[in-house]
Design a protein around this motif. Structure first.
Motif, PDB file in Angstrom:
ATOM      1  N   SER A   1       0.860  -1.185   0.000  1.00 24.66           N
ATOM      2  CA  SER A   1       0.000   0.000   0.000  1.00 24.66           C
ATOM      3  C   SER A   1       0.899   1.238   0.000  1.00 24.66           C
ATOM      4  N   GLU A   2       0.337   2.358  -0.389  1.00 28.19           N
ATOM      5  CA  GLU A   2       1.105   3.610  -0.343  1.00 28.19           C
ATOM      6  C   GLU A   2       1.553   3.907   1.079  1.00 28.19           C
ATOM      7  N   ASP A   3       0.696   3.597   2.058  1.00 24.92           N
ATOM      8  CA  ASP A   3       1.054   3.817   3.465  1.00 24.92           C
ATOM      9  C   ASP A   3       2.240   2.958   3.883  1.00 24.92           C
ATOM     10  N   GLU A   4       2.278   1.713   3.418  1.00 28.88           N
ATOM     11  CA  GLU A   4       3.409   0.836   3.758  1.00 28.88           C
ATOM     12  C   GLU A   4       4.708   1.375   3.164  1.00 28.88           C
ATOM     13  N   ILE A   5       4.650   1.806   1.919  1.00 22.49           N
ATOM     14  CA  ILE A   5       5.848   2.346   1.275  1.00 22.49           C
ATOM     15  C   ILE A   5       6.321   3.592   2.008  1.00 22.49           C
ATOM     16  N   ARG A   6       5.392   4.472   2.356  1.00 26.62           N
ATOM     17  CA  ARG A   6       5.749   5.696   3.096  1.00 26.62           C
ATOM     18  C   ARG A   6       6.321   5.364   4.469  1.00 26.62           C
ATOM     19  N   ALA A   7       5.725   4.392   5.156  1.00 27.19           N
ATOM     20  CA  ALA A   7       6.192   4.026   6.499  1.00 27.19           C
ATOM     21  C   ALA A   7       7.613   3.473   6.465  1.00 27.19           C
ATOM     22  N   PHE A   8       7.922   2.611   5.481  1.00 22.40           N
ATOM     23  CA  PHE A   8       9.289   2.090   5.380  1.00 22.40           C
ATOM     24  C   PHE A   8      10.266   3.212   5.069  1.00 22.40           C
ATOM     25  N   SER A   9       9.882   4.107   4.182  1.00 18.56           N
ATOM     26  CA  SER A   9      10.760   5.218   3.816  1.00 18.56           C
ATOM     27  C   SER A   9      11.007   6.145   5.013  1.00 18.56           C
ATOM     28  N   LYS A  10       9.945   6.459   5.731  1.00 21.64           N
ATOM     29  CA  LYS A  10      10.072   7.335   6.904  1.00 21.64           C
ATOM     30  C   LYS A  10      10.940   6.668   7.980  1.00 21.64           C
ATOM     31  N   THR A  11      10.697   5.386   8.218  1.00 24.06           N
ATOM     32  CA  THR A  11      11.478   4.659   9.221  1.00 24.06           C
ATOM     33  C   THR A  11      12.945   4.616   8.825  1.00 24.06           C
TER      34      THR A  11
ATOM     35  N   LYS B   1       4.389  -6.469  15.041  1.00 21.21           N
ATOM     36  CA  LYS B   1       3.335  -7.348  15.547  1.00 21.21           C
ATOM     37  C   LYS B   1       2.128  -7.421  14.611  1.00 21.21           C
ATOM     38  N   ASP B   2       1.691  -6.282  14.113  1.00 23.11           N
ATOM     39  CA  ASP B   2       0.412  -6.224  13.403  1.00 23.11           C
ATOM     40  C   ASP B   2       0.517  -6.130  11.879  1.00 23.11           C
ATOM     41  N   HIS B   3       1.591  -5.579  11.358  1.00 26.03           N
ATOM     42  CA  HIS B   3       1.647  -5.327   9.923  1.00 26.03           C
ATOM     43  C   HIS B   3       2.593  -6.260   9.171  1.00 26.03           C
ATOM     44  N   LEU B   4       3.749  -6.546   9.741  1.00 22.98           N
ATOM     45  CA  LEU B   4       4.722  -7.366   9.011  1.00 22.98           C
ATOM     46  C   LEU B   4       4.245  -8.794   8.733  1.00 22.98           C
ATOM     47  N   PRO B   5       3.515  -9.441   9.647  1.00 19.73           N
ATOM     48  CA  PRO B   5       3.046 -10.798   9.307  1.00 19.73           C
ATOM     49  C   PRO B   5       2.143 -10.802   8.059  1.00 19.73           C
ATOM     50  N   TYR B   6       1.254  -9.846   7.991  1.00 25.48           N
ATOM     51  CA  TYR B   6       0.345  -9.741   6.848  1.00 25.48           C
ATOM     52  C   TYR B   6       1.118  -9.416   5.573  1.00 25.48           C
ATOM     53  N   LEU B   7       2.078  -8.501   5.659  1.00 23.49           N
ATOM     54  CA  LEU B   7       2.875  -8.129   4.491  1.00 23.49           C
ATOM     55  C   LEU B   7       3.699  -9.319   4.006  1.00 23.49           C
ATOM     56  N   LYS B   8       4.303 -10.050   4.925  1.00 28.00           N
ATOM     57  CA  LYS B   8       5.099 -11.227   4.545  1.00 28.00           C
ATOM     58  C   LYS B   8       4.214 -12.248   3.840  1.00 28.00           C
ATOM     59  N   GLU B   9       3.022 -12.451   4.341  1.00 29.92           N
ATOM     60  CA  GLU B   9       2.093 -13.394   3.720  1.00 29.92           C
ATOM     61  C   GLU B   9       1.726 -12.947   2.298  1.00 29.92           C
ATOM     62  N   LYS B  10       1.457 -11.657   2.116  1.00 30.71           N
ATOM     63  CA  LYS B  10       1.139 -11.139   0.778  1.00 30.71           C
ATOM     64  C   LYS B  10       2.313 -11.364  -0.179  1.00 30.71           C
ATOM     65  N   ILE B  11       3.514 -11.071   0.292  1.00 29.72           N
ATOM     66  CA  ILE B  11       4.700 -11.233  -0.554  1.00 29.72           C
ATOM     67  C   ILE B  11       4.910 -12.705  -0.904  1.00 29.72           C
ATOM     68  N   ASP B  12       4.845 -13.572   0.107  1.00 32.19           N
ATOM     69  CA  ASP B  12       5.077 -15.000  -0.131  1.00 32.19           C
ATOM     70  C   ASP B  12       4.042 -15.564  -1.108  1.00 32.19           C
ATOM     71  N   ASN B  13       2.786 -15.151  -0.974  1.00 31.41           N
ATOM     72  CA  ASN B  13       1.742 -15.615  -1.890  1.00 31.41           C
ATOM     73  C   ASN B  13       1.982 -15.108  -3.310  1.00 31.41           C
ATOM     74  N   ALA B  14       2.426 -13.864  -3.433  1.00 29.22           N
ATOM     75  CA  ALA B  14       2.690 -13.290  -4.753  1.00 29.22           C
ATOM     76  C   ALA B  14       3.855 -14.003  -5.435  1.00 29.22           C
ATOM     77  N   VAL B  15       4.906 -14.291  -4.686  1.00 29.25           N
ATOM     78  CA  VAL B  15       6.065 -14.990  -5.250  1.00 29.25           C
ATOM     79  C   VAL B  15       5.669 -16.411  -5.653  1.00 29.25           C
ATOM     80  N   LYS B  16       4.895 -17.054  -4.808  1.00 30.56           N
ATOM     81  CA  LYS B  16       4.421 -18.406  -5.116  1.00 30.56           C
ATOM     82  C   LYS B  16       3.601 -18.397  -6.407  1.00 30.56           C
ATOM     83  N   SER B  17       2.700 -17.433  -6.555  1.00 32.44           N
ATOM     84  CA  SER B  17       1.883 -17.317  -7.766  1.00 32.44           C
ATOM     85  C   SER B  17       2.752 -17.065  -8.995  1.00 32.44           C
ATOM     86  N   TYR B  18       3.785 -16.251  -8.830  1.00 32.69           N
ATOM     87  CA  TYR B  18       4.704 -15.975  -9.934  1.00 32.69           C
ATOM     88  C   TYR B  18       5.306 -17.279 -10.457  1.00 32.69           C
TER      89      TYR B  18
END
Length: 126
Positions: A69-79, A100-117
């Protein structure tokens, strides 16, 4: 379909998130209070993730960028900017919440996308 370079970056992002979880295996708060080792290691992984996302952006892979998401990209950049230039201003409550709340979901999205690729690649060669 993603560009191959983006897939490699996505795999590295997933690995970095997994490494953050490993750093936090005795508790996120404990890890973030360990100023000698774990805190710096975790923050460096956030910096690495931001650089990997920037690599996807520079490669202009819009399909791979849809994972974030745009928020995730901004948060990583700001951090990354705070960790690199204004370390004393890091909000560790925010970092703990992200782990605790965001990285597990993001990792799952990434892993699913790579698997689909790879599944799509295999289907194309069949």
């Amino acid at each position: 379909m993603f560009k191959k370079a983006s897939v490699e970056r996505l795999k590295k992002i997933s690995q970095k998130i997994g490494a953050i979880f490993k750093n936090c295996e005795n508790g996120i708060s404990y890890a973030l209070k360990d100023e000698d080792t774990l805190q710096g290691a975790i923050m460096m992984k956030f910096v690495n993730i931001d650089e990997l996302i920037k690599g996807i952006q520079k490669n202009d892979d819009l399909e791979a960028l849809k994972i974030f998401s745009e928020d995730e990209i901004r948060a990583f950049s700001k951090t990354r900017n705070i960790a690199s230039h204004e370390y004393e201003e890091i909000n560790y409550e925010f970092i703990e919440l992200a782990i605790k709340d965001h990285l597990p979901y993001l990792k799952e999205k990434i892993d699913n996308a790579v698997k689909s690729y790879y599944e799509n690649l295999q289907n194309q060669s069949s």
